[in-house]
Design an enzyme around this catalytic site. Structure first.
Site, PDB file in Angstrom:
ATOM      1  N   SER A 196     -14.027 -66.492 -23.230  1.00  0.00           N
ATOM      2  CA  SER A 196     -13.144 -66.507 -22.057  1.00  0.00           C
ATOM      3  C   SER A 196     -11.977 -65.591 -22.374  1.00  0.00           C
ATOM      4  O   SER A 196     -11.677 -65.343 -23.547  1.00  0.00           O
ATOM      5  CB  SER A 196     -12.621 -67.930 -21.833  1.00  0.00           C
ATOM      6  OG  SER A 196     -11.549 -67.940 -20.927  1.00  0.00           O
TER       7      SER A 196
ATOM      8  N   TYR B   1      -8.940 -75.672 -24.661  1.00  0.00           N
ATOM      9  CA  TYR B   1     -10.011 -74.774 -24.201  1.00  0.00           C
ATOM     10  C   TYR B   1      -9.797 -73.392 -24.830  1.00  0.00           C
ATOM     11  O   TYR B   1     -10.729 -72.784 -25.369  1.00  0.00           O
ATOM     12  CB  TYR B   1      -9.968 -74.701 -22.673  1.00  0.00           C
ATOM     13  CG  TYR B   1     -10.954 -73.759 -22.026  1.00  0.00           C
ATOM     14  CD1 TYR B   1     -12.293 -74.115 -21.885  1.00  0.00           C
ATOM     15  CD2 TYR B   1     -10.548 -72.519 -21.525  1.00  0.00           C
ATOM     16  CE1 TYR B   1     -13.196 -73.253 -21.265  1.00  0.00           C
ATOM     17  CE2 TYR B   1     -11.441 -71.662 -20.906  1.00  0.00           C
ATOM     18  CZ  TYR B   1     -12.769 -72.035 -20.782  1.00  0.00           C
ATOM     19  OH  TYR B   1     -13.665 -71.186 -20.168  1.00  0.00           O
TER      20      TYR B   1
END
Ligand SMILES: NC(=O)c1ccc[n+]([C@@H]2O[C@H](COP(=O)([O-])OP(=O)(O)OC[C@H]3O[C@@H](n4cnc5c(N)ncnc54)[C@H](O)[C@@H]3O)[C@@H](O)[C@H]2O)c1
Length: 263
Positions: free
Chosen positions: A150, A163
């Site tokens: 990401s 995350y």
């Protein structure tokens, strides 16, 4: 859309029940690949079965949690039993957490995100790499792993700290493994999308207490292109990264983020 030919390639995709994984399965199917598809459970794979049937692709399926090592052993075995080799693995399954400060992240929630988003990828690669190395040593077959990290794995992502920590770990894992396997016929890369229109992003936007419009405006406020990514924009990069002609590309984490990480 760029044309790719993956005829005769066996492609394993995790998180294939929806979002980027399902769209990738469709594109690889259209490009002629044999598919081994997995998601959390059979129900999650139902839309994928329907999509593959429409495309006439004889994909094979295995439902299992990516935090279990058995899942990955079973998937590699399934690829070998069905197609005799594993050419490409997209370790794409992942989860996010609600946006909140680090001090508000619960222990159980933190553990689950780390388990799925980093241990899930480690266990996948531990199962895939020996097979890929063997194929190269015995038959000269070159292969490729693409991990879905990401942009939160490249830059700080306030309110998405755990995350982001997991995705930074995926980027680091990708670099180290790529160096270990560069002479063993395996290219290993990651992609790093910013907010893209999948359930992972659209569901929280839809139920935001600020209303969907404000919630989306907040998400895109730091993105130079001032918009979210579309699924196809990410998936085309997946095919590009896995294409055999991209043969000098390894150890990289490709940002697909409307310019976010350029600042
Ligand atoms: N959508 C975005 O904005 C975005 C941005 C950057 C990175 N990503 C990453 O892209 C990947 C795909 O996400 P998406 O956006 O398509 O979201 P998604 O929620 O639509 O798809 C994720 C898929 O992974 C599966 N999955 C989750 N946990 C699993 C587990 N433990 N075992 C097996 N399968 C599991 C889900 O069932 C789901 O089908 C994820 O790794 C995510 O972190 C997404």
């Amino acid at each position: 859309m760029a044309k790719y030919d993956f005829t005769g390639k066996t492609v394993l995709i995790s998180g294939a029940g929806g979002g980027l994984g399902l769209a990738a399965a469709e594109r690889f199917a259209q490009a002629g690949a044999h598919l081994v598809l997995t998601d959390y459970n059979d129900q999650a794979l139902e839309p994928t079965r329907e999509a593959m049937a429409k495309l006439g692709n004889k994909a094979v399926y295995y439902a299992g949690d990516v935090v279990r090592e058995e899942t990955h052993a079973a998937l590699v075995n399934l690829a070998i039993e069905t197609h005799g080799k594993l050419d490409i693995a997209l370790n794409n399954a992942g989860i996010a957490h609600d946006q909140k400060r680090l001090e508000d992240m619960g222990a159980d929630e933190s553990k689950r995100v780390l388990e799925v988003d980093i241990l899930g990828v480690i266990f996948a690669m531990r199962a895939q790499l020996p097979q890929m190395r063997k194929q190269f040593e015995e038959q000269g077959i070159k292969s490729c792993i693409l991990n879905t990290a990401s942009v939160a794995g490249l830059v700080g992502a306030p309110t998405m700290s755990v995350y982001g920590a997991a995705k930074h770990a995926v980027v680091g894992l990708t670099k180290a493994a790529a160096m270990e396997y560069a002479r063993k016929g395996v290219r290993i890369n990651a992609i790093c999308p910013a907010f893209t229109r999948t359930n992972m992003v659209t569901k929280p936007i839809a139920v935001s207490p600020h209303g969907p419009e404000k919630a989306e405006a907040r998400l895109i406020s730091n993105i130079p292109m001032a918009r979210m990514g579309e699924i196809n924009e990410i998936v085309q990069a997946m095919l590009w990264a896995c294409d055999d002609e991209n043969s000098f590309y390894t150890g990289q984490s490709l940002a697909l983020d409307g310019g976010l990480s350029a600042g």
